[in-house]
Design an enzyme around this catalytic site. Structure first.
Site, PDB file in Angstrom:
ATOM      1  N   HIS A  39      21.465  24.373   0.112  1.00  0.00           N
ATOM      2  CA  HIS A  39      21.731  23.931   1.470  1.00  0.00           C
ATOM      3  C   HIS A  39      22.112  25.076   2.395  1.00  0.00           C
ATOM      4  O   HIS A  39      22.418  26.192   1.971  1.00  0.00           O
ATOM      5  CB  HIS A  39      22.816  22.851   1.487  1.00  0.00           C
ATOM      6  CG  HIS A  39      24.166  23.325   1.049  1.00  0.00           C
ATOM      7  ND1 HIS A  39      24.567  23.324  -0.262  1.00  0.00           N
ATOM      8  CD2 HIS A  39      25.227  23.819   1.759  1.00  0.00           C
ATOM      9  CE1 HIS A  39      25.803  23.796  -0.353  1.00  0.00           C
ATOM     10  NE2 HIS A  39      26.231  24.099   0.867  1.00  0.00           N
ATOM     11  N   HIS A  68      30.251  24.034  10.484  1.00  0.00           N
ATOM     12  CA  HIS A  68      30.799  23.633   9.191  1.00  0.00           C
ATOM     13  C   HIS A  68      32.258  24.063   9.049  1.00  0.00           C
ATOM     14  O   HIS A  68      33.005  23.475   8.267  1.00  0.00           O
ATOM     15  CB  HIS A  68      29.946  24.252   8.084  1.00  0.00           C
ATOM     16  CG  HIS A  68      30.387  23.970   6.694  1.00  0.00           C
ATOM     17  ND1 HIS A  68      30.817  22.739   6.278  1.00  0.00           N
ATOM     18  CD2 HIS A  68      30.469  24.790   5.595  1.00  0.00           C
ATOM     19  CE1 HIS A  68      31.141  22.791   4.997  1.00  0.00           C
ATOM     20  NE2 HIS A  68      30.952  24.017   4.565  1.00  0.00           N
ATOM     21  N   HIS A  87      32.999  31.484   4.378  1.00  0.00           N
ATOM     22  CA  HIS A  87      32.961  30.422   5.381  1.00  0.00           C
ATOM     23  C   HIS A  87      33.691  30.854   6.650  1.00  0.00           C
ATOM     24  O   HIS A  87      33.172  30.728   7.770  1.00  0.00           O
ATOM     25  CB  HIS A  87      33.620  29.157   4.825  1.00  0.00           C
ATOM     26  CG  HIS A  87      32.816  28.453   3.779  1.00  0.00           C
ATOM     27  ND1 HIS A  87      32.830  28.825   2.465  1.00  0.00           N
ATOM     28  CD2 HIS A  87      31.983  27.380   3.874  1.00  0.00           C
ATOM     29  CE1 HIS A  87      32.038  28.022   1.770  1.00  0.00           C
ATOM     30  NE2 HIS A  87      31.514  27.145   2.597  1.00  0.00           N
ATOM     31  N   HIS A  98      25.897  19.032   2.711  1.00  0.00           N
ATOM     32  CA  HIS A  98      26.063  20.246   1.913  1.00  0.00           C
ATOM     33  C   HIS A  98      25.825  19.932   0.434  1.00  0.00           C
ATOM     34  O   HIS A  98      26.648  20.228  -0.431  1.00  0.00           O
ATOM     35  CB  HIS A  98      27.446  20.836   2.169  1.00  0.00           C
ATOM     36  CG  HIS A  98      27.673  21.157   3.617  1.00  0.00           C
ATOM     37  ND1 HIS A  98      27.359  22.374   4.167  1.00  0.00           N
ATOM     38  CD2 HIS A  98      28.109  20.378   4.642  1.00  0.00           C
ATOM     39  CE1 HIS A  98      27.625  22.348   5.465  1.00  0.00           C
ATOM     40  NE2 HIS A  98      28.074  21.139   5.777  1.00  0.00           N
ATOM     41  N   ALA A 128       4.714   3.597  -0.911  1.00  0.00           N
ATOM     42  CA  ALA A 128       5.963   3.802  -1.649  1.00  0.00           C
ATOM     43  C   ALA A 128       6.852   4.700  -0.810  1.00  0.00           C
ATOM     44  O   ALA A 128       6.391   5.703  -0.250  1.00  0.00           O
ATOM     45  CB  ALA A 128       5.703   4.450  -3.000  1.00  0.00           C
ATOM     46  N   TRP A 129       8.126   4.314  -0.716  1.00  0.00           N
ATOM     47  CA  TRP A 129       9.098   5.165  -0.029  1.00  0.00           C
ATOM     48  C   TRP A 129      10.504   4.772  -0.432  1.00  0.00           C
ATOM     49  O   TRP A 129      10.728   3.696  -1.003  1.00  0.00           O
ATOM     50  CB  TRP A 129       8.892   5.166   1.484  1.00  0.00           C
ATOM     51  CG  TRP A 129       8.941   3.832   2.204  1.00  0.00           C
ATOM     52  CD1 TRP A 129       8.713   2.577   1.676  1.00  0.00           C
ATOM     53  CD2 TRP A 129       9.223   3.621   3.583  1.00  0.00           C
ATOM     54  NE1 TRP A 129       8.831   1.614   2.641  1.00  0.00           N
ATOM     55  CE2 TRP A 129       9.140   2.222   3.836  1.00  0.00           C
ATOM     56  CE3 TRP A 129       9.519   4.463   4.643  1.00  0.00           C
ATOM     57  CZ2 TRP A 129       9.366   1.664   5.090  1.00  0.00           C
ATOM     58  CZ3 TRP A 129       9.732   3.896   5.901  1.00  0.00           C
ATOM     59  CH2 TRP A 129       9.660   2.526   6.113  1.00  0.00           C
ATOM     60  N   ASN A 130      11.448   5.694  -0.169  1.00  0.00           N
ATOM     61  CA  ASN A 130      12.830   5.516  -0.585  1.00  0.00           C
ATOM     62  C   ASN A 130      13.764   5.759   0.591  1.00  0.00           C
ATOM     63  O   ASN A 130      13.386   6.369   1.594  1.00  0.00           O
ATOM     64  CB  ASN A 130      13.197   6.522  -1.687  1.00  0.00           C
ATOM     65  CG  ASN A 130      12.266   6.462  -2.872  1.00  0.00           C
ATOM     66  OD1 ASN A 130      11.982   5.399  -3.393  1.00  0.00           O
ATOM     67  ND2 ASN A 130      11.783   7.622  -3.298  1.00  0.00           N
ATOM     68  N   PHE A 175       0.805  -1.227   0.000  1.00  0.00           N
ATOM     69  CA  PHE A 175       0.000   0.000   0.000  1.00  0.00           C
ATOM     70  C   PHE A 175       0.838   1.276   0.000  1.00  0.00           C
ATOM     71  O   PHE A 175       0.292   2.360   0.022  1.00  0.00           O
ATOM     72  CB  PHE A 175      -0.913   0.022   1.229  1.00  0.00           C
ATOM     73  CG  PHE A 175      -1.744  -1.218   1.391  1.00  0.00           C
ATOM     74  CD1 PHE A 175      -2.588  -1.653   0.370  1.00  0.00           C
ATOM     75  CD2 PHE A 175      -1.668  -1.966   2.543  1.00  0.00           C
ATOM     76  CE1 PHE A 175      -3.348  -2.801   0.508  1.00  0.00           C
ATOM     77  CE2 PHE A 175      -2.419  -3.123   2.697  1.00  0.00           C
ATOM     78  CZ  PHE A 175      -3.263  -3.550   1.672  1.00  0.00           C
TER      79      PHE A 175
END
Length: 264
Positions: free
Chosen positions: A77, A83, A213, A73, A64-66, A62
């Site tokens: 994003h 980071h 950064h 990143h 659907a999924w992945n 019944f």
């Protein structure tokens, strides 16, 4: 007007169409362009993989999924302070600890699309931004500053998007002086671009390497990369929604970046 009335007006605007929602996000999948690191450093972010668990068949009649394999990143994003080494010690510097109040904020959109078209190594300076402020109004504390280059037109072609040759990548970005100005004088919430990262392609060779950064995260502020559709946003007046996944100790996250603007 009370806060309750303000929120009611926003809700009404979303329902009646007078407030438009602009998707500022690139598709996220196996063909999404990803940053390439110099060979002397760690492995690159792996290509995005989407693996099917079930799709209405014997493995799940019944549903659907992945399941996914992707780096923090990847695609459009969010860069959190953890980071970068300069932001590693902030207790609220990972995506799961950032105050969610910071995920919705006004945006200033600085149009550099003509300059970037003429020179892919174009650098946005303090003088450029001060001239923009003189025309459009000052950047306020707690607001995003976004560099519009229309570089998203290349994000279906990784070679054009990264635009690298034997001398390295050639993509537009900010100077170190500009990021310092935005952090220390304007106290902006963060900085965003339409390129693969928040820095210019040549930023590794700057006097302060990778200044977006380095300096953003030194000030416990945030970065956005691979944004799209900034040409649809006004110079001022957009509200940007940039909520990352609540990854435990996450240094960043793919996001669905959305902008609220007045409908024309």
């Amino acid at each position: 007007m009370s806060t309750q009335e303000t929120l009611a007006n926003v809700a009404a605007g979303l329902l009646n169409g007078s407030i438009k929602v602009v998707d500022c996000t690139a598709p996220l999948g196996p063909d999404t362009p990803l940053l390439k690191l110099p060979p002397e450093f760690a492995d690159d972010t792996p290509k995005i993989e989407i693996h099917k668990i079930s799709e209405y068949g014997d493995r799940g009649p019944f549903w659907a999924w992945n399941w996914l394999k992707l780096g923090e990143h990847s695609g459009t994003h969010y860069d959190a302070p953890h980071h970068w080494i300069t932001g590693k010690d902030f207790p609220d510097g990972s995506v799961d600890t950032i105050n969610p109040q910071n995920f919705v904020a006004p945006a200033n959109v600085i149009d550099c699309s003509q300059e970037a078209a003429e020179n892919p190594d174009f650098l946005l300076t303090v003088a450029h931004v001060k001239a923009w402020e003189a025309e459009h109004g000052g950047i306020k504390e707690g607001e995003w500053v976004l560099m519009r280059t229309d570089w998203d037109q290349y994000n279906t072609d990784e070679d054009k998007y990264l635009n690298a040759d034997e001398n390295g990548p050639h993509t537009p970005g900010p100077t170190a002086e500009l990021i310092t100005y935005l952090m220390e004088e304007k106290k902006a919430l963060g900085w965003g671009t339409q390129c693969i990262g928040t820095d210019a392609g040549a930023a590794g060779g700057f006097e302060i390497p990778f200044p977006a950064h380095n300096l953003l995260h030194k000030h416990n502020r945030y970065g956005l990369a691979s944004l799209t559709n900034l040409k649809e946003l006004p110079a001022k007046g957009a509200i940007l929604v940039t909520a990352p996944l609540k990854i435990v100790k996450g240094t960043g996250s793919p996001i669905r970046a959305l902008a609220l603007i007045p409908a024309v």
